[in-house]
Design a protein around this motif. Structure first.
Motif, mmCIF file in Angstrom:
data_model
loop_
_atom_site.group_PDB
_atom_site.id
_atom_site.type_symbol
_atom_site.label_atom_id
_atom_site.label_comp_id
_atom_site.label_asym_id
_atom_site.label_seq_id
_atom_site.Cartn_x
_atom_site.Cartn_y
_atom_site.Cartn_z
ATOM 1 N N ALA A 140 -2.955 6.661 -1.309
ATOM 2 C CA ALA A 140 -1.674 6.294 -0.705
ATOM 3 C C ALA A 140 -1.603 4.798 -0.459
ATOM 4 O O ALA A 140 -0.544 4.179 -0.626
ATOM 5 C CB ALA A 140 -1.483 7.059 0.602
ATOM 6 N N PHE A 141 -2.724 4.194 -0.070
ATOM 7 C CA PHE A 141 -2.748 2.755 0.155
ATOM 8 C C PHE A 141 -2.463 2.011 -1.155
ATOM 9 O O PHE A 141 -1.660 1.071 -1.198
ATOM 10 C CB PHE A 141 -4.101 2.333 0.722
ATOM 11 C CG PHE A 141 -4.217 0.861 0.988
ATOM 12 C CD1 PHE A 141 -3.737 0.314 2.164
ATOM 13 C CD2 PHE A 141 -4.806 0.009 0.050
ATOM 14 C CE1 PHE A 141 -3.838 -1.050 2.415
ATOM 15 C CE2 PHE A 141 -4.911 -1.348 0.292
ATOM 16 C CZ PHE A 141 -4.420 -1.875 1.480
ATOM 17 N N VAL A 142 -3.120 2.432 -2.229
ATOM 18 C CA VAL A 142 -2.929 1.785 -3.529
ATOM 19 C C VAL A 142 -1.499 1.973 -4.030
ATOM 20 O O VAL A 142 -0.891 1.056 -4.602
ATOM 21 C CB VAL A 142 -3.938 2.352 -4.554
ATOM 22 C CG1 VAL A 142 -3.611 1.858 -5.965
ATOM 23 C CG2 VAL A 142 -5.362 1.955 -4.177
ATOM 24 N N GLU A 143 -0.945 3.170 -3.801
ATOM 25 C CA GLU A 143 0.414 3.478 -4.262
ATOM 26 C C GLU A 143 1.489 3.004 -3.284
ATOM 27 O O GLU A 143 2.680 3.230 -3.517
ATOM 28 C CB GLU A 143 0.541 4.983 -4.507
ATOM 29 C CG GLU A 143 -0.369 5.483 -5.629
ATOM 30 C CD GLU A 143 -0.267 6.988 -5.849
ATOM 31 O OE1 GLU A 143 0.355 7.680 -5.007
ATOM 32 O OE2 GLU A 143 -0.803 7.466 -6.870
ATOM 33 N N LYS A 144 1.070 2.397 -2.206
ATOM 34 C CA LYS A 144 1.981 1.834 -1.210
ATOM 35 C C LYS A 144 2.970 2.877 -0.676
ATOM 36 O O LYS A 144 4.186 2.684 -0.672
ATOM 37 C CB LYS A 144 2.732 0.629 -1.788
ATOM 38 C CG LYS A 144 1.813 -0.516 -2.187
ATOM 39 C CD LYS A 144 2.589 -1.708 -2.730
ATOM 40 C CE LYS A 144 1.623 -2.839 -3.104
ATOM 41 N NZ LYS A 144 2.348 -4.031 -3.641
ATOM 42 N N ARG A 145 2.409 3.994 -0.205
ATOM 43 C CA ARG A 145 3.207 5.069 0.386
ATOM 44 C C ARG A 145 2.478 5.629 1.594
ATOM 45 O O ARG A 145 1.299 5.311 1.825
ATOM 46 C CB ARG A 145 3.444 6.188 -0.629
ATOM 47 C CG ARG A 145 2.163 6.830 -1.150
ATOM 48 C CD ARG A 145 2.425 8.020 -2.040
ATOM 49 N NE ARG A 145 1.202 8.561 -2.633
ATOM 50 C CZ ARG A 145 0.346 9.369 -1.999
ATOM 51 N NH1 ARG A 145 0.588 9.745 -0.737
ATOM 52 N NH2 ARG A 145 -0.745 9.802 -2.612
ATOM 53 N N ASN A 146 3.169 6.424 2.360
ATOM 54 C CA ASN A 146 2.529 7.061 3.507
ATOM 55 C C ASN A 146 1.623 8.199 3.022
ATOM 56 O O ASN A 146 2.028 8.985 2.168
ATOM 57 C CB ASN A 146 3.575 7.613 4.470
ATOM 58 C CG ASN A 146 4.359 6.524 5.157
ATOM 59 O OD1 ASN A 146 3.833 5.448 5.442
ATOM 60 N ND2 ASN A 146 5.626 6.786 5.443
ATOM 61 N N PRO A 147 0.416 8.295 3.554
ATOM 62 C CA PRO A 147 -0.462 9.379 3.126
ATOM 63 C C PRO A 147 0.027 10.736 3.630
ATOM 64 O O PRO A 147 0.669 10.828 4.669
ATOM 65 C CB PRO A 147 -1.810 9.010 3.765
ATOM 66 C CG PRO A 147 -1.431 8.193 4.966
ATOM 67 C CD PRO A 147 -0.204 7.425 4.561
ATOM 68 N N VAL A 148 -0.294 11.761 2.881
ATOM 69 C CA VAL A 148 0.002 13.135 3.284
ATOM 70 C C VAL A 148 -1.330 13.829 3.540
ATOM 71 O O VAL A 148 -2.007 14.281 2.615
ATOM 72 C CB VAL A 148 0.806 13.879 2.202
ATOM 73 C CG1 VAL A 148 1.091 15.308 2.650
ATOM 74 C CG2 VAL A 148 2.099 13.147 1.898
ATOM 75 N N PHE A 149 -1.726 13.878 4.792
ATOM 76 C CA PHE A 149 -3.011 14.461 5.137
ATOM 77 C C PHE A 149 -2.888 15.974 5.339
ATOM 78 O O PHE A 149 -1.875 16.471 5.817
ATOM 79 C CB PHE A 149 -3.563 13.817 6.411
ATOM 80 C CG PHE A 149 -3.900 12.362 6.254
ATOM 81 C CD1 PHE A 149 -4.828 11.943 5.305
ATOM 82 C CD2 PHE A 149 -3.300 11.401 7.055
ATOM 83 C CE1 PHE A 149 -5.135 10.597 5.153
ATOM 84 C CE2 PHE A 149 -3.607 10.059 6.920
ATOM 85 C CZ PHE A 149 -4.535 9.656 5.973
ATOM 86 N N THR A 150 -3.956 16.682 4.972
ATOM 87 C CA THR A 150 -3.966 18.146 5.108
ATOM 88 C C THR A 150 -5.023 18.642 6.076
ATOM 89 O O THR A 150 -5.104 19.826 6.375
ATOM 90 C CB THR A 150 -4.204 18.797 3.742
ATOM 91 O OG1 THR A 150 -5.529 18.448 3.271
ATOM 92 C CG2 THR A 150 -3.149 18.367 2.735
ATOM 93 N N GLY A 151 -5.861 17.746 6.562
ATOM 94 C CA GLY A 151 -6.937 18.169 7.450
ATOM 95 C C GLY A 151 -8.134 18.706 6.696
ATOM 96 O O GLY A 151 -9.026 19.323 7.284
ATOM 97 N N ASN A 152 -8.195 18.430 5.396
ATOM 98 C CA ASN A 152 -9.302 18.915 4.555
ATOM 99 C C ASN A 152 -9.997 17.759 3.833
ATOM 100 O O ASN A 152 -9.458 16.693 3.706
ATOM 101 C CB ASN A 152 -8.771 19.906 3.517
ATOM 102 C CG ASN A 152 -8.162 21.124 4.181
ATOM 103 O OD1 ASN A 152 -8.830 21.835 4.912
ATOM 104 N ND2 ASN A 152 -6.891 21.365 3.920
#
Length: 260
Positions: free
Chosen positions: A248-260
């Protein structure tokens, strides 16, 4: 009003454990048994990412042990209650989840011990009081109060508070480092919920590892603490959230975390 001494609910990945024993949320054995059950329930629920402990009362968070019952009980009965309290608070500290105390009323004795066992304490401004007054009863805190207070405010302030048993207000508690945040009562619930949901929607494995590093690190020499940090950090690189965070950092977007 519900007859339950403690209420349990879940809102958007945040579990609420709400004290509901009028008039002061003073606890007895049944109260702590129910509290321990709900702590375990929140810990075991994979859909819960953070836990808030609060009160349905506008005047009290928790006044500590029910003194009348404590005085009437046998020593064996009181020890049973204290043992249940210790197990419940240990379950909070051992949890992989973040526990937040939301305080807007008197927080005394065992009530403050509950708050101190939480990872974070948010409170409102107001005229209510904090304190560990056990010495005034010829006793001392027995649910972890001495040790947790020591870690939060240091020896000098802890011995000052405990040796006299006097109460203090929220502004003093915040200034001493006992509270993380202090806000108007109107904003307390919103700020607590926003923080809790941010944690609950975050990389929960990383949060759990961070909590473990901090809680265990306070007991370890620096070299052992650094080794623990290394092991926990290394365990996160191949997780879904670890990879997602970098991507997400490289793609310049907010990460979508799943807890896994």
């Amino acid at each position: 009003m519900s007859s339950e001494q403690i209420l349990y609910s879940v809102k958007e990945k945040v579990a609420y454990i709400s004290f509901n024993r009028a008039p002061a949320n003073a606890y007895n054995l049944h109260f702590y048994e129910q509290f321990h059950t709900y702590v375990a329930q929140a810990n075991q629920d994979d859909k819960v990412g953070a836990v808030v402990i609060n009160s349905t009362s506008e005047r009290f968070f928790c006044a500590g042990a029910d003194i009348k019952e404590f005085q009437q009980n046998s020593t064996a009965e009181n020890k049973k209650m204290v043992m249940r309290a210790r197990k419940a608070l240990a379950a909070i500290e051992a949890s992989s989840k973040i526990f937040i105390a939301q305080i807007a009323g008197h927080c005394l004795g065992g009530g403050l011990e509950i708050a101190m066992a939480c990872d974070i304490r948010f409170a409102s401004t107001g005229s209510y009081q904090f304190g560990l007054p056990e010495v005034k009863l010829g006793l001392m805190p027995g649910n972890g109060g001495t040790q947790r207070l020591l870690k939060l405010v240091g020896y000098s302030k802890a011995i000052e508070i405990l040796s006299l048993g006097n109460t203090f207000d929220a502004e003093e508690a915040y200034r001493w480092g006992l509270l993380n945040r202090l806000s108007d009562v109107e904003n307390l619930h919103t700020q607590t919920f926003e923080f809790a949901t941010s944690v609950a929607n975050g990389p929960l494995l990383a949060v759990a590892a961070t909590k473990k590093a901090l809680s265990r690190g306070t007991e370890l020499p620096l070299t052992e603490g650094l080794q623990l940090e290394k092991e926990l950090c290394d365990s996160l690189y191949d997780t879904h959230d670890g990879k997602e965070g970098f991507l997400a950092f490289v793609e310049k977007r907010n990460p979508v975390f799943t807890g896994n």
